[in-house]
Design a protein around this motif. Sequence first.
Motif, mmCIF file in Angstrom:
data_model
loop_
_atom_site.group_PDB
_atom_site.id
_atom_site.type_symbol
_atom_site.label_atom_id
_atom_site.label_comp_id
_atom_site.label_asym_id
_atom_site.label_seq_id
_atom_site.Cartn_x
_atom_site.Cartn_y
_atom_site.Cartn_z
ATOM 1 N N THR A 177 0.830 -1.207 0.000
ATOM 2 C CA THR A 177 0.000 0.000 0.000
ATOM 3 C C THR A 177 0.866 1.259 0.000
ATOM 4 O O THR A 177 0.508 2.261 -0.639
ATOM 5 C CB THR A 177 -0.927 0.018 1.223
ATOM 6 N N ILE A 178 2.009 1.218 0.686
ATOM 7 C CA ILE A 178 2.919 2.363 0.676
ATOM 8 C C ILE A 178 3.474 2.580 -0.730
ATOM 9 O O ILE A 178 3.533 3.704 -1.238
ATOM 10 C CB ILE A 178 4.065 2.144 1.689
ATOM 11 N N LEU A 179 3.884 1.486 -1.390
ATOM 12 C CA LEU A 179 4.407 1.592 -2.751
ATOM 13 C C LEU A 179 3.336 2.120 -3.710
ATOM 14 O O LEU A 179 3.602 2.986 -4.554
ATOM 15 C CB LEU A 179 4.903 0.226 -3.216
ATOM 16 N N PHE A 180 2.111 1.621 -3.579
ATOM 17 C CA PHE A 180 1.012 2.085 -4.436
ATOM 18 C C PHE A 180 0.757 3.575 -4.228
ATOM 19 O O PHE A 180 0.560 4.327 -5.193
ATOM 20 C CB PHE A 180 -0.255 1.286 -4.132
ATOM 21 N N ALA A 181 0.770 4.014 -2.968
ATOM 22 C CA ALA A 181 0.518 5.425 -2.676
ATOM 23 C C ALA A 181 1.602 6.311 -3.283
ATOM 24 O O ALA A 181 1.313 7.398 -3.808
ATOM 25 C CB ALA A 181 0.440 5.633 -1.163
ATOM 26 N N ALA A 182 2.864 5.860 -3.241
ATOM 27 C CA ALA A 182 3.953 6.652 -3.807
ATOM 28 C C ALA A 182 3.808 6.780 -5.321
ATOM 29 O O ALA A 182 3.948 7.890 -5.885
ATOM 30 C CB ALA A 182 5.295 6.002 -3.452
ATOM 31 N N VAL A 183 3.504 5.662 -5.995
ATOM 32 C CA VAL A 183 3.320 5.700 -7.452
ATOM 33 C C VAL A 183 2.131 6.585 -7.823
ATOM 34 O O VAL A 183 2.195 7.390 -8.756
ATOM 35 C CB VAL A 183 3.140 4.271 -8.000
ATOM 36 N N TYR A 184 1.053 6.461 -7.078
ATOM 37 C CA TYR A 184 -0.154 7.255 -7.347
ATOM 38 C C TYR A 184 0.140 8.738 -7.175
ATOM 39 O O TYR A 184 -0.283 9.566 -7.995
ATOM 40 C CB TYR A 184 -1.270 6.816 -6.396
ATOM 41 N N LEU A 185 0.858 9.097 -6.102
ATOM 42 C CA LEU A 185 1.177 10.498 -5.829
ATOM 43 C C LEU A 185 2.010 11.098 -6.955
ATOM 44 O O LEU A 185 1.725 12.201 -7.445
ATOM 45 C CB LEU A 185 1.930 10.608 -4.500
ATOM 46 N N ILE A 186 3.022 10.371 -7.402
ATOM 47 C CA ILE A 186 3.890 10.895 -8.468
ATOM 48 C C ILE A 186 3.129 11.000 -9.788
ATOM 49 O O ILE A 186 3.241 12.007 -10.510
ATOM 50 C CB ILE A 186 5.120 9.980 -8.621
ATOM 51 N N ARG A 187 2.333 9.979 -10.087
ATOM 52 C CA ARG A 187 1.648 9.957 -11.383
ATOM 53 C C ARG A 187 0.580 11.033 -11.512
ATOM 54 O O ARG A 187 0.503 11.716 -12.533
ATOM 55 C CB ARG A 187 1.028 8.569 -11.600
ATOM 56 N N PHE A 188 -0.231 11.192 -10.467
ATOM 57 C CA PHE A 188 -1.397 12.065 -10.614
ATOM 58 C C PHE A 188 -1.218 13.447 -9.979
ATOM 59 O O PHE A 188 -1.942 14.374 -10.346
ATOM 60 C CB PHE A 188 -2.631 11.384 -10.015
ATOM 61 N N LEU B 125 3.111 14.464 -11.973
ATOM 62 C CA LEU B 125 3.133 14.442 -13.428
ATOM 63 C C LEU B 125 1.809 14.849 -14.059
ATOM 64 O O LEU B 125 1.722 14.973 -15.283
ATOM 65 C CB LEU B 125 3.503 13.026 -13.911
ATOM 66 N N ASN B 126 0.772 15.044 -13.250
ATOM 67 C CA ASN B 126 -0.542 15.495 -13.720
ATOM 68 C C ASN B 126 -1.087 14.615 -14.855
ATOM 69 O O ASN B 126 -1.412 15.094 -15.950
ATOM 70 C CB ASN B 126 -0.479 16.953 -14.187
ATOM 71 N N ASP B 127 -1.163 13.321 -14.593
ATOM 72 C CA ASP B 127 -1.772 12.402 -15.549
ATOM 73 C C ASP B 127 -3.277 12.670 -15.607
ATOM 74 O O ASP B 127 -3.772 13.620 -15.007
ATOM 75 C CB ASP B 127 -1.468 10.960 -15.119
ATOM 76 N N TYR B 128 -4.009 11.816 -16.319
ATOM 77 C CA TYR B 128 -5.433 12.056 -16.530
ATOM 78 C C TYR B 128 -6.192 12.144 -15.199
ATOM 79 O O TYR B 128 -5.791 11.566 -14.192
ATOM 80 C CB TYR B 128 -6.033 10.942 -17.388
#
Length: 327
Positions: free
Chosen positions: A138-149, A152-155
């Motif tokens: 869950t920590i890894l998922f949160a980090a990827v989600y934070l960077i992506r959205f 980097l302002n993804d969709y």
Amino acid sequence: MRSIASILRILAFAGFAYLFLNYVGTPENEASVFTTQNWLWVVYAVLVFMYIAFEICIESLHAVLFKTLKPEAREQYRAEVEAKKEQRLFWFKGLYAKLWKAKPVEQEEEILLDHNYDGIKELDNRLPPWWVYGFYATILFAAVYLIRFEVLNDYTQIDEYEEAVAQAKLDLEEYKKTAKDLVDENTVELLTDASDIKAGEAIFSGNCIACHKAGGAGGIGPNLTDDYWILGGGIKNVFHTIAEGGRAGKGMISWKTDLKPGEIAQVASYVLSLHGTNPADAKEPEGEIWIDENGPVEAVQVQQDSTGIEVILEQEPVTDDVITNEN
């Protein structure tokens, strides 16, 4: 058939057979073949029954062979079966211990804390590995989600929603091309394909010739080949008349409970294809001349005399010059 394994195999086969037949027999974007082809349930039941019979035969053969063994061989066989069960149980116990990493009761003193609450003592057990690694995930998922959205302002959710709606509209339009029974009097269009006209002719011959005669010449009902219409011409009006019926008390009955919308569209298109055929025994015109206000003007004639200019609009196919001047 006392074996639990046999029962599980039967359930697994029944589920696989249902999914396989449904997958093979159901066309894309249509209802399950089991709802459209009820006879397939018989095939499915026969397959399941045959497999149950196969399992019964295997169990019976197993029992017969066991009874043919000598007493010593029977005991040896039972011992081997019990050994295999113990081995499977040991494997499950080992897996459970690895997932939880809990200390056995005999070793609890090694992890016993000094806390004592009214005789209740606390153990310093480690967290289960599955819980720990799940938390790390869950920590890894949160980090990827934070960077992506956020970085980097993804969709966004709005973009995803609009894309899904647009795709749904495309899928709906594609579905409507083959789902003829979704049409109504507001969305129906004139069918010109030869197969649709032939199907409409078959429906007309089976239901309409008693009142309108073969070829639409008219009998009890009006002539369907001329320019006169009692309730309006055009595909939408004819579709509505067939579906809802004619004038109350003296008109045609409603056919919407006997015919599907696609079939009504086919017979309405066939009726309109009869326009201008002029059968020999045609009935006298009834109603009023109907001109489609939204239809294209296919011919224009201009006549001029001493009193003024007269413009004549025609709906017939163009066979001569579009504009004729007469002086």
